[in-house]
Design a protein around this motif. Structure first.
Motif, short mmCIF file in Angstrom:
data_model
loop_
_atom_site.label_atom_id
_atom_site.label_comp_id
_atom_site.label_asym_id
_atom_site.label_seq_id
_atom_site.Cartn_x
_atom_site.Cartn_y
_atom_site.Cartn_z
N UNK A 141 46.64 33.10 46.93
CA UNK A 141 47.47 33.19 45.93
C UNK A 141 46.57 33.71 44.78
N UNK A 142 45.36 33.77 44.85
CA UNK A 142 44.34 34.39 43.70
C UNK A 142 43.72 35.66 44.23
N UNK A 143 44.32 36.21 45.27
CA UNK A 143 43.53 37.70 45.77
C UNK A 143 44.63 38.42 45.72
N UNK A 144 44.22 39.80 45.67
CA UNK A 144 45.21 40.89 45.76
C UNK A 144 44.58 42.03 45.12
N UNK A 145 45.13 43.32 45.28
CA UNK A 145 44.59 44.79 45.07
C UNK A 145 45.18 44.87 43.40
N UNK A 147 51.65 31.51 48.43
CA UNK A 147 50.61 32.29 48.45
C UNK A 147 50.94 33.30 49.47
N UNK A 148 49.95 33.96 50.08
CA UNK A 148 50.06 34.77 50.91
C UNK A 148 50.50 34.11 52.50
N UNK A 149 49.90 33.00 52.28
CA UNK A 149 50.32 32.28 53.69
C UNK A 149 51.84 32.00 53.93
N UNK A 150 52.60 31.75 53.03
CA UNK A 150 53.91 31.02 53.15
C UNK A 150 55.19 31.94 52.55
N UNK A 151 54.65 32.69 51.61
CA UNK A 151 55.95 33.42 50.83
C UNK A 151 57.01 34.01 51.96
N UNK A 195 57.26 43.60 38.23
CA UNK A 195 56.52 43.15 39.19
C UNK A 195 55.23 43.38 39.05
N UNK A 196 54.58 42.89 37.90
CA UNK A 196 53.07 43.05 37.66
C UNK A 196 52.42 41.63 37.84
N UNK A 197 53.18 40.53 37.84
CA UNK A 197 52.31 39.24 37.78
C UNK A 197 52.38 38.72 39.23
N UNK A 198 51.07 38.66 39.75
CA UNK A 198 50.85 38.05 41.21
C UNK A 198 51.82 38.80 42.33
N UNK A 199 51.96 39.87 42.33
CA UNK A 199 53.05 40.51 43.19
C UNK A 199 52.83 40.19 44.64
N UNK A 200 54.11 39.84 45.26
CA UNK A 200 53.77 39.34 46.71
C UNK A 200 53.75 37.74 46.95
N UNK A 201 53.51 37.07 46.00
CA UNK A 201 53.72 35.54 45.90
C UNK A 201 55.03 35.08 45.38
N UNK A 202 55.72 33.97 46.44
CA UNK A 202 56.84 33.59 46.04
C UNK A 202 58.00 34.38 46.52
N UNK A 203 57.89 35.61 45.60
CA UNK A 203 58.96 36.59 45.97
C UNK A 203 58.13 37.73 46.62
N UNK A 243 59.33 42.49 53.09
CA UNK A 243 60.08 42.30 54.38
C UNK A 243 59.10 42.05 55.35
N UNK A 244 57.81 42.23 54.92
CA UNK A 244 56.82 42.36 56.32
C UNK A 244 55.96 40.99 55.91
N UNK A 245 55.47 40.27 57.11
CA UNK A 245 54.82 38.94 57.09
C UNK A 245 53.21 39.20 56.81
N UNK A 246 52.74 38.95 55.67
CA UNK A 246 51.38 39.23 55.50
C UNK A 246 50.39 38.18 55.95
N UNK A 247 50.93 37.10 56.72
CA UNK A 247 50.27 36.12 57.33
C UNK A 247 48.72 36.64 57.76
N UNK A 248 48.89 37.47 58.82
CA UNK A 248 47.91 37.81 59.31
C UNK A 248 47.04 39.10 59.09
N UNK A 249 47.41 39.45 57.85
CA UNK A 249 46.63 40.75 57.36
C UNK A 249 45.56 40.64 56.60
#
Length: 650
Positions: free
Chosen positions: A75-79, A472-476, A501-509, A512-518
């Motif tokens: 959850x501390x990683x992202x573009x 984080x990315x694992x479980x959202x 949606x500028x604050x840590x986008x993709x975490x908790x909310x 539709x796609x699963x980022x687990x293995x990306x």
């Protein structure tokens, strides 16, 4: 990118870092992921954060707050632009010993705080395994806890109020606000809109809040909606705790403290069957332990093979052991706790086979080594399949612990994988490490299948998919499964606090796609390699890939102690070389002066060999990197002069 950097340098008094090597160093940390950020900002004070958020909000640039980089969930990683608080915003702001509270900045290391508090006979009682190098901001973001949670609870229980920069740059200080209170300002501020909207939203989702609340003693999954209303007031402190920087950026925290604990003693309790572990845990909880940890058979067997000195404390054919610790103000009361534990579990209940109690300081130290053996044993495992933390934080009620462990074993048996189970029996929170080689596509697919199966098991027991590490990315992606009717409330809250949606986008909310293995750290076998370099040696690649990125080097590296920079850490060197080896980083940087500067920051003190949990020989890795540079560029004249003994003596 250059114009963005120039703009921020004009706005920010702290540091603005956008070079390629720094972005690569910050692209991974303790999780299984790697994502290169847009850049890194190291704010010096809250005003820097306000300016940054306002600038980002106007342009739709995402921001991710970062502490020590110890999160397992990514959850501390992202573009995005990473906001690193560890270098400058790491101080104590206020301290009231009589009232037992302290106000700190988010970049302060937990261990540093407790060292400051010890002369005052106070401490902050939450103790994650990363306590020597994790930041308090990160602990608050994840609602961290640790082995003493069975007595002291989680971070959320000790946060009195927070200073938060909201998504439009407005600063909020959380506090109890009477329900129904309306402050008239025109136009309405974001904080006012939040306080106006939240009571109705909580009322709307009251039924799913009751029905979908996990039957557990701890929970760090999703937003905490259960503790916001009390005494006819609304207090959003608990909502921000565990929100992973998705609702606002924390710049200060007022924390409740406790008096230092009394005397402690530990014991080991042995089981020849998993059937009795849950019942035994319930019995021990009646005695109010300060710690209650579990290690199951696979780790016990590994420890017996690798640690001869531990064999007397790890009997053969042991299915599981519990480590129990009791704390008392009066040392003389401690033996009575263990006498009662033996009566309940061994003599009367026939639940455990035996119990060993530490008799002196030497045995106490050995028992502590046994309790904490799981990490060192697993991190130093050899072979292409590495122990991976991706389903590592599920929790169930302690009464269901035996069913949970037996269900996990069956899942791992069917999947034909090796896995280790250990964790916090006292609150039913288990840490699972599964051996996989994510360079193989089939293994990455198996990771998804195992995750689905394990989360189905946890939720069938009305547990939570995260007890203390966050989503984080694992479980959202899986929060919809845990909260099928409550998740829409979390989406509404995210949209209320952060509409763009500028604050840590993709975490908790998330999407539709699963980022687990990306965006995995590990490349497939067919990825490019740097030919004709020392990376051709398998031993070199193995050393680089062994680094888990946990960040413990922050706590012992003498260079990092004086130079609090991410690039000076041991994991930075392993990260750079891994990215070169995989072909993800342009080889031209391998010959740059900046690369050599990173490698030169290792002074070859060898502490990595004894203190790194994975046993990575960073001095050797750094020397190998330097050697490659010198082969291309040669030694500077000054080095040649001072290393030539004959020249100096003539």
């Amino acid at each position: 990118m250059e114009s963005l950097k120039r703009d921020l340098q004009r706005l920010i008094e702290g540091e603005v870092v956008f070079d390629e090597l720094s972005r690569t160093i910050y692209s991974s940390a303790a999780s299984i992921y790697r994502i290169k950020p847009l850049g890194i900002v190291k704010p010096k004070h809250e005003t820097d954060v306000i300016h940054l958020v306002k600038y980002a909000a106007e342009r739709g640039i995402p921001l991710i707050p970062r502490g020590g980089g110890t999160s397992r969930t990514g959850n501390e990683l992202g573009d995005s632009i990473l906001v690193d608080f560890s270098k400058y915003m790491n101080r104590i702001l206020e301290f009231e010993p009589k009232e037992q509270w302290v106000r700190v900045q988010p970049g302060m290391i937990l261990d540093s705080l407790n060292k400051f508090l010890k002369p005052h006979k106070l401490f902050f009682p939450i103790d994650p395994s990363t306590k020597e190098y994790c930041t308090l901001g990160g602990m608050i973001a994840n609602n961290s806890s640790g082995p003493h949670a069975v007595k002291y609870g989680a971070t959320r229980d000790y946060v009195l109020s927070l200073e938060v920069v909201l998504s439009d740059g407005e600063v909020m200080t959380t506090r109890p606000v009477p329900l129904g209170r309306r402050e008239s300002k025109d136009p309405e501020t974001l904080e006012q809109r939040i306080y106006r909207t939240m009571p109705g939203l909580l009322q709307q989702y009251r039924k799913p809040m009751e029905e979908e609340r996990p039957f557990t003693l701890k929970n760090s999954s999703g937003y905490d909606l259960w503790r916001l209303e009390a005494h006819e007031c609304l207090d959003l402190t608990s909502l921000f705790v565990g929100s992973e920087g998705t609702l606002g950026i924390i710049t200060g925290a007022k924390l409740r403290l406790l008096p230092l604990p009394g005397k402690a003693r530990g014991g080991l309790i042995y089981f020849d069957s998993l059937d009795h572990v849950g019942t035994a845990t319930q019995k021990l909880l009646e005695l109010s332990p300060s710690m209650l940890e579990i290690i199951e058979r696979q780790i016990i067997d590994l420890a017996r093979k690798q640690k001869v000195e531990m064999r007397p404390y790890l009997p053969e054919r042991t299915e599981a052991l519990l480590f129990v610790e009791f704390e008392e103000g009066d040392r003389d009361r401690l033996p009575h706790k263990f006498i009662e534990a033996e009566r309940l579990l061994v003599q009367q209940g026939k639940l455990a086979t035996s119990i060993k109690v530490a008799r002196n300081e030497e045995e106490t130290a050995m028992f502590e080594k046994v309790r904490s053996i799981s990490g060192p044993i697993l991190n130093k495992a050899k072979g292409p399949k590495r122990p991976l933390a991706f389903i590592e934080d599920g929790a169930v009620h302690p009464s269901l612990l035996s069913r949970y462990i037996m269900g996990l074993r069956e899942i791992f048996r069917k999947a034909e994988v090796e896995a280790s189970i250990y964790g916090h029996a006292g609150d039913g929170n288990l840490h699972l490490m599964v051996f996989l080689d994510l360079r193989e596509d089939s293994e990455a697919k198996k990771m998804l299948e195992l995750t689905d199966a394990c989360y189905d098991l946890i939720l069938s027991l009305k547990g939570t998919i995260s007890g203390e590490h966050g989503d984080g990315r694992l479980r959202t992606y899986y929060l919809r499964k845990q909260y099928p009717n409550l998740y829409p409330a979390m989406v509404e809250i995210k949209n209320l606090f952060d509409p763009d949606n500028i604050l840590n986008p993709g975490c908790i909310v998330g999407g539709e796609t699963n980022p687990l293995n990306q965006h995995l750290k590990y490349e497939s076998q067919d990825q490019g390699r740097m030919r004709g370099t020392f990376f051709d040696k398998e031993v070199v690649r193995t050393a680089i890939e062994t680094c888990s990125g946990c960040g413990k080097c922050r706590s012992y590296c003498p260079v990092v102690q004086k130079l609090p920079e991410e690039w000076a850490m041991g994991r930075a060197k392993a990260t750079l070389l891994r990215e070169f080896a995989s072909g993800a980083l342009d080889p031209k940087f391998f010959d740059s002066h900046q690369f050599k500067e990173v490698m030169d920051s290792c002074v070859n003190c060898k502490r990595c060999l004894t203190e790194c949990p994975s046993g990575v020989d960073i001095p050797w890795v750094a020397l190998s990197g330097r050697a490659h540079y010198l082969e291309k560029h040669g030694e500077p004249l000054s080095n040649r002069f001072f290393t030539s003994t004959r020249t100096l003596c003539e």
